[in-house]
Design a protein around this motif. Structure first.
Motif, PDB file in Angstrom:
ATOM      1  N   THR A  17      -3.786  11.543   5.632  1.00 24.84           N
ATOM      2  CA  THR A  17      -3.284  12.824   6.127  1.00 24.84           C
ATOM      3  C   THR A  17      -3.232  12.834   7.642  1.00 24.84           C
ATOM      4  O   THR A  17      -3.745  11.925   8.299  1.00 24.84           O
ATOM      5  N   GLY A  18      -2.582  13.826   8.183  1.00 22.33           N
ATOM      6  CA  GLY A  18      -2.468  13.974   9.632  1.00 22.33           C
ATOM      7  C   GLY A  18      -1.997  15.384   9.910  1.00 22.33           C
ATOM      8  O   GLY A  18      -1.481  16.059   9.024  1.00 22.33           O
TER       9      GLY A  18
ATOM     10  N   ALA B  98      -0.094   9.960  12.839  1.00 22.81           N
ATOM     11  CA  ALA B  98      -1.516  10.101  12.526  1.00 22.81           C
ATOM     12  C   ALA B  98      -1.818   9.579  11.116  1.00 22.81           C
ATOM     13  O   ALA B  98      -2.775   8.829  10.901  1.00 22.81           O
ATOM     14  N   ALA B  99      -0.977   9.969  10.165  1.00 20.00           N
ATOM     15  CA  ALA B  99      -1.236   9.585   8.771  1.00 20.00           C
ATOM     16  C   ALA B  99      -1.047   8.075   8.574  1.00 20.00           C
ATOM     17  O   ALA B  99      -1.760   7.451   7.784  1.00 20.00           O
ATOM     18  N   LEU B 100      -0.115   7.471   9.297  1.00 18.74           N
ATOM     19  CA  LEU B 100       0.078   6.023   9.170  1.00 18.74           C
ATOM     20  C   LEU B 100      -1.026   5.269   9.903  1.00 18.74           C
ATOM     21  O   LEU B 100      -1.534   4.252   9.411  1.00 18.74           O
ATOM     22  N   ASP B 101      -1.417   5.776  11.062  1.00 20.84           N
ATOM     23  CA  ASP B 101      -2.470   5.125  11.841  1.00 20.84           C
ATOM     24  C   ASP B 101      -3.751   4.996  11.007  1.00 20.84           C
ATOM     25  O   ASP B 101      -4.429   3.959  11.028  1.00 20.84           O
TER      26      ASP B 101
ATOM     27  N   ILE C 289       0.851  -1.189   0.000  1.00 21.91           N
ATOM     28  CA  ILE C 289       0.000   0.000   0.000  1.00 21.91           C
ATOM     29  C   ILE C 289       0.886   1.238   0.000  1.00 21.91           C
ATOM     30  O   ILE C 289       1.726   1.398   0.891  1.00 21.91           O
ATOM     31  N   ALA C 290       0.716   2.083  -1.013  1.00 22.09           N
ATOM     32  CA  ALA C 290       1.398   3.378  -1.006  1.00 22.09           C
ATOM     33  C   ALA C 290       0.525   4.324  -0.199  1.00 22.09           C
ATOM     34  O   ALA C 290      -0.566   4.690  -0.630  1.00 22.09           O
ATOM     35  N   ALA C 291       0.978   4.694   0.997  1.00 22.91           N
ATOM     36  CA  ALA C 291       0.230   5.647   1.825  1.00 22.91           C
ATOM     37  C   ALA C 291       0.707   7.031   1.413  1.00 22.91           C
ATOM     38  O   ALA C 291       1.815   7.435   1.738  1.00 22.91           O
TER      39      ALA C 291
END
Ligand code: FAD
Lengths: 310, 272
Positions: A166-167, A75-78, A58-60
């Motif tokens: 996003t975060g 936050a963005a990874l969570d 998965i490209a986050a």
């Protein structure tokens, strides 16, 4: 069996090869992992598709990942990481992110893992003077020391899917201060050539630099060298109050091998020691020990390596 | 007899003092510094059965925490306010708080807990005590010398919803902090809004040592003990062991051997 998730190691905006070792570690924890690649540009994740052993990639994708901010990254990874055991690198940045991500999920983090057996995780404690083995009874974030687990291989054909995330970024970079030399930092290098007080003067570090430039290594130093000579900056210091490094090869020159120095480098895969004192403690940790002055040994080492690299 | 120039100087100093005072009233900071007691880094670590036995080991403040204490004191000097040192441990951990007091912190707090906690449990109790004490900034060492984990600072920040920067080598104080931290290829100067948790690396700062007055005050100082309920740990220690012995390496006499070692690095170790 818990689900496992690997968060890819990103160095200078690209997927670092040690990510493949994280996949091996995730398998040791019980399952084929999903690999999440934090990136500002989804194309970066393609490099992870070659690694064997991932269930999917998965490209986050987020602007948050352009610069490191612990709160923003966590936050963005969570937001895009499924529940399970999360595996990431024990690099300084990833250890920091791992701690925030775990806290965000209300789970624990186990840092610096060097062995996984029967679901138990082993990490060095007391600067490597002892080992601690723990068991998990729930999800956790696990960081794995680089250059310890085998690479998973390069015949993967994982599909990459892109997910936006996003975060909130808390901090702002005002200024980037590039290192004066273009040489690698000890924290990033696969090979390190370090000098100690036995080098006699900071000018003599030029002999270590010449070797480093021949084989693409970083130059490190003991605390005695850093404290004695203004020209040797603290950023080069390896050890308890310097950097912890795990290179494939660590060459210690004119370094006695004090416990606080060993703390930072004893988990290097191969250690070479050059010291004029046959009783120097560093020799007990060396795979290859040369009892000689550096004045005798370094020119020979330099010319042999140069001939091999030519 | 004072010379007129001295009087002018005194007047200016007074004026500056008032100014500094007015400024500090607006920005007085509640500063917390986390300290941990660890075995002396020179100590030999031994096992008793399958656990480390620290009974004969001298305990000291974790070296990076010394940088955190120094940074906290410098913050107080820059903005006014109060520094509270916090530790988690049993009564034996009062010693590290007294050491912090001797160096110059104002208050000392021990969260009473003598059992081993995982990172989730530890950070949960720290977060609740930091919230109840109230603070704009928490300083800690980049990692504790016993576990080497470095999880506490960033994990605490996440639980409090604060910013965090780890491994700082320099901190400038103001309504926001300006810190220097390693970044790929060099260092970055980063602006950090408050509240924040900062984990300190060894920087260019010199840490101050306790003086006689500080040591006397520390002797008399009261430790404020907080009782807490820690959540159950999900990471449990199975065993401790000695590091696997490294097989004896090859050893050579004389500089000429470097040629053979170079060959072996390529052909045997495959690292070149
Ligand atoms: C709290 C604490 C934290 C510390 N943190 C660190 C840390 O992060 N990193 C660190 O490195 N140290 C650290 N130290 C210091 C550590 O204890 C040692 O003092 C230090 O590592 C010694 O550095 P050295 O090996 O360069 O010097 P020395 O111990 O002086 O050794 C010099 C060596 O050079 C050899 N030599 C001399 N001349 C030659 C020659 N011509 N050719 C070849 N060999 C020669 C000598 O035989 C000797 O073995 C810490 C100490 C404390 C108390």
């Amino acid at each position: 069996m818990s689900e496992t998730i690997v968060i890819a190691e990103i160095v200078k905006g690209v997927v670092h090869p040690t990510t493949s070792e994280l996949i091996t570690a995730a398998h040791a924890l019980g399952s084929q992992p999903v690999v999440i690649v934090p990136c500002a540009d989804a194309g970066v994740a393609d490099a992870a598709a070659q690694f064997s052993g991932a269930s999917k990639i998965i490209a986050a994708k987020s602007d948050v990942f352009s610069n490191y901010d612990a709160a923003g990254w966590a936050a963005a990874l969570d937001a895009v990481t499924p529940a399970g055991i999360i595996v990431t690198s024990a690099s300084p940045q990833s250890k920091d992110m791992a701690a925030r991500l775990a806290a965000r999920r209300g789970i624990s983090v186990v840092q610096d893992v060097v062995k996984i057996e029967g679901g138990n995780l082993t990490s060095p404690i007391y600067s490597g003077k002892a080992m601690q083995t723990v068991s998990l009874s729930g999800d956790a974030v696990v960081t794995v020391r680089p250059n310890v687990f085998d690479a998973s291989g390069n015949d993967g054909s994982g599909e990459v899917s892109v997910v936006d995330t996003t975060g909130n970024v808390a901090t702002a970079v005002q200024e980037f201060m590039a290192r004066a030399s273009s040489r690698l930092d000890v924290a990033e290098a696969n090979i390190i050539v370090s000098g100690g007080r036995g080098m006699g003067s900071p000018a003599n570090f030029s002999h270590l630099e010449a070797i480093a430039d021949t084989i693409g290594a970083a130059v490190g130093a003991s605390r005695a060298a850093v404290d004695t000579w203004d020209d040797i900056p603290h950023s080069m210091q390896v050890g308890q109050t310097g950097k912890t490094v795990n290179p494939n090869l660590y060459i210690a020159v004119g370094i006695s091998g004090a416990i606080q120095h060993l703390a930072g480098m004893r988990s290097s895969k191969y250690i070479v020691a050059i010291n004029k004192d046959a009783d120097a403690p560093i020799f007990q940790h060396a795979d290859y020990g040369i009892v000689a002055t550096w004045e005798e040994a370094l020119p020979v080492l330099q010319s042999s390596l140069a001939a091999m690299m030519a | 007899m004072k010379k007129p120039a001295d009087e002018v100087q005194t007047f200016i100093n007074l004026f500056e003092l008032v100014e500094v005072f007015l400024w500090s009233v607006s920005t007085m900071a509640n500063i917390i510094v986390l300290v941990k007691q660890v075995p002396d880094t020179n100590a030999r670590i031994v096992l008793s059965g399958d656990r480390v036995d620290l009974s004969a080991v001298k305990k000291v403040m974790s070296p990076y925490d010394e940088f955190a204490v120094e940074t906290a004191l410098q913050h107080r000097e820059a903005s006014g306010g109060e520094v509270t040192a916090v530790t988690v441990g049993g009564a034996g951990a009062d010693k590290v708080l007294k050491d912090a007091k001797a160096i110059g912190v104002d208050k000392i707090v021990r969260i009473d807990c003598d059992s081993s906690l995982d990172s989730n449990a530890l950070q949960s109790i720290l977060a609740s005590v930091v919230s109840s004490l109230g603070a704009e900034v928490v300083y800690c060492g980049k990692s504790a010398a016993d576990t080497g984990a470095g999880s506490t600072g960033p994990g605490l920040a996440e639980r409090l919803g604060w910013a965090s920067v780890s491994h700082t080598t320099s901190v400038a104080f103001g309504d926001q902090l300006s810190v220097v931290t390693p970044a790929s290829g060099g260092n970055a100067r980063v602006t950090v809004p408050l509240p924040a948790v900062i984990s300190c690396d060894k920087g260019d700062i010199k840490v101050r040592k306790p003086n006689v007055k500080g040591i006397m005050q520390a002797k008399k100082a009261q430790v404020d003990v907080h009782a807490v309920d820690a959540p159950a740990s999900t990471v449990s220690i199975v065993s401790h062991s000695m590091p696997p012995a490294k097989p004896a390496g090859k050893s050579y006499q004389g500089g000429e051997a470097a040629a053979e070692v170079a060959q072996l690095l390529r052909d045997e170790a495959n690292v070149i």
